[in-house]
Scaffold this active site. Structure first.
Site, PDB file in Angstrom:
ATOM      1  N   LYS A  79      -5.006  -8.560 -13.106  1.00 31.47           N
ATOM      2  CA  LYS A  79      -5.982  -8.869 -12.059  1.00 31.47           C
ATOM      3  C   LYS A  79      -6.979  -7.705 -11.917  1.00 31.47           C
ATOM      4  O   LYS A  79      -6.572  -6.544 -11.904  1.00 31.47           O
ATOM      5  CB  LYS A  79      -5.217  -9.065 -10.743  1.00 31.47           C
TER       6      LYS A  79
ATOM      7  N   LYS B 116      -9.558  -2.202  -8.295  1.00 32.74           N
ATOM      8  CA  LYS B 116      -9.926  -0.796  -8.363  1.00 32.74           C
ATOM      9  C   LYS B 116      -8.701   0.063  -8.685  1.00 32.74           C
ATOM     10  O   LYS B 116      -8.776   0.998  -9.456  1.00 32.74           O
ATOM     11  CB  LYS B 116     -10.514  -0.381  -7.013  1.00 32.74           C
TER      12      LYS B 116
ATOM     13  N   LYS C 275       0.819  -1.208   0.000  1.00 29.09           N
ATOM     14  CA  LYS C 275       0.000   0.000   0.000  1.00 29.09           C
ATOM     15  C   LYS C 275       0.855   1.262   0.000  1.00 29.09           C
ATOM     16  O   LYS C 275       0.546   2.207  -0.717  1.00 29.09           O
ATOM     17  CB  LYS C 275      -0.957   0.002   1.201  1.00 29.09           C
TER      18      LYS C 275
END
Ligand code: TRP
Length: 327
Positions: free
Chosen positions: A189, A192, A110
């Site tokens: 994949k 979002k 992240k």
């Protein structure tokens, strides 16, 4: 067997969320005692717009119900209705080494994507462990990216139990959602953050348009095609029945069919799944009290369990609270 899982409310859900998690959660409702919740405290690590967070939270609940989650069988609630969870997360943080959290790959991914490394993002696995341990969950169905967090949860339960010298917290097992890669419209994949999603509740024409834009190779119409290397076929395989899949596979191998036709067939099966859910969602959305009632009734049941476990935890580590503070 108590099954528990959470879904973050950090954006509108897409086909990858449905096939990779929600569908598999819903299938468990007939066999096990299931607790599913909307992880809205977790979402605060990325969503900092109050209006958006409220809407996303409600959306996740609606989406589950639209796809057939039965609130008579399953507890479906908001994480924030169980304040004991944040209390347990704090207590777990006092027995967990910083090194364990530093090894979390999801945290590293992240921050590599540019998400602000707040303490909340760093502590994310502690809150997730509290979510799981507070209900003495047995089984946690998750995608591959969350397996490490469940493993960390088992370790944290062990640290706590060792510290207090008794088995207060139950170690859960991860249940890997059926390993399926759901490709997005560009073949990566579906996610979002890649901007390649087919969203669940867009208007039907928009879903169709999105499917028609799936990337394919340049094999000419007449030529045989390789179904194993086609994003359209990969999605069809995840959505259609076995006979339909065999029939399309045959047509790929024979040739004479263009990708446009395959995309139309895919759009039809997608609509077959999404259509009824969309209609159900519309009628549920028209009655916000119903959804709120489901969430409230479920939260009461979940909280009764959480209170009991929290009382054991406080007792084991010597935290004393007033019986009644008068508020
Ligand atoms: N971290 C999970 C995800 O992003 C959501 C989640 C929060 C969760 N708490 C949980 C999943 C507890 C399973 C159990 O997908």
């Amino acid at each position: 067997m108590r099954v528990l899982s959470g879904v973050q409310s950090s954006g509108r859900l897409h086909l990858g969320n449905y096939l990779g998690a929600m569908k598999q959660h819903i299938e468990l409702q007939d066999e096990h005692e299931c607790f599913f919740f909307v992880a809205n405290y977790h979402s605060l690590t990325t969503v900092q717009d109050a209006e958006a967070l409220r809407a996303y939270t409600r959306d996740v609940a609606l989406d589950y119900l639209a796809f057939g989650l039965d609130p008579a069988k399953v507890c479906l609630f908001r994480q924030s209705d169980i304040p004991e969870v944040t209390e347990l997360a704090w207590i777990l943080s006092t027995v967990t080494g910083k090194g364990l959290l530093e090894r979390a790959t999801s945290y590293k991914d992240k921050i590599a994507k540019g998400i602000t490394p707040s303490m909340g993002l760093f502590n994310y696995p502690l809150l997730m462990a509290a979510d799981i341990l507070i209900y003495r969950s047995d089984l946690v169905p998750v995608g591959e990216d969350q397996v490490q967090h469940v493993e960390m949860t088992r370790q944290m339960a062990g640290y706590f139990n060792n510290t207090v010298g008794c088995e207060v917290l139950k170690r859960p097992q991860a249940k890997l959602n059926e390993a399926m890669v759901v490709p997005g419209i560009d073949g990566q994949k579906m996610s979002k953050s890649y901007g390649n999603t087919i969203d669940l509740f867009d208007p039907p024409q928009q879903v169709r348009k999105c499917i028609m834009s799936i990337k394919t190779d340049s094999t000419p119409l007449e030529a045989p095609k390789n179904p194993g290397r086609c994003n359209v076929f990969a999605l069809y395989k995840l959505m259609a029945g076995p006979d339909e899949v065999n029939a399309l596979e045959e047509r790929y191998r024979t040739g004479g069919m263009g990708y446009g036709e395959a995309k139309k067939m895919l759009a039809d099966v997608v609509e077959r799944v999404l259509g009824p859910a969309r209609r159900r969602r519309e009628s549920l959305a028209a009655d916000p009290d119903y959804v709120e009632d489901v969430l409230t009734t479920s939260a009461r049941k979940a909280r009764a369990v959480a209170r009991e476990v929290m009382a054991d935890v406080r007792d084991a580590c010597g935290i004393v609270t007033a019986k009644d503070t008068g508020c």
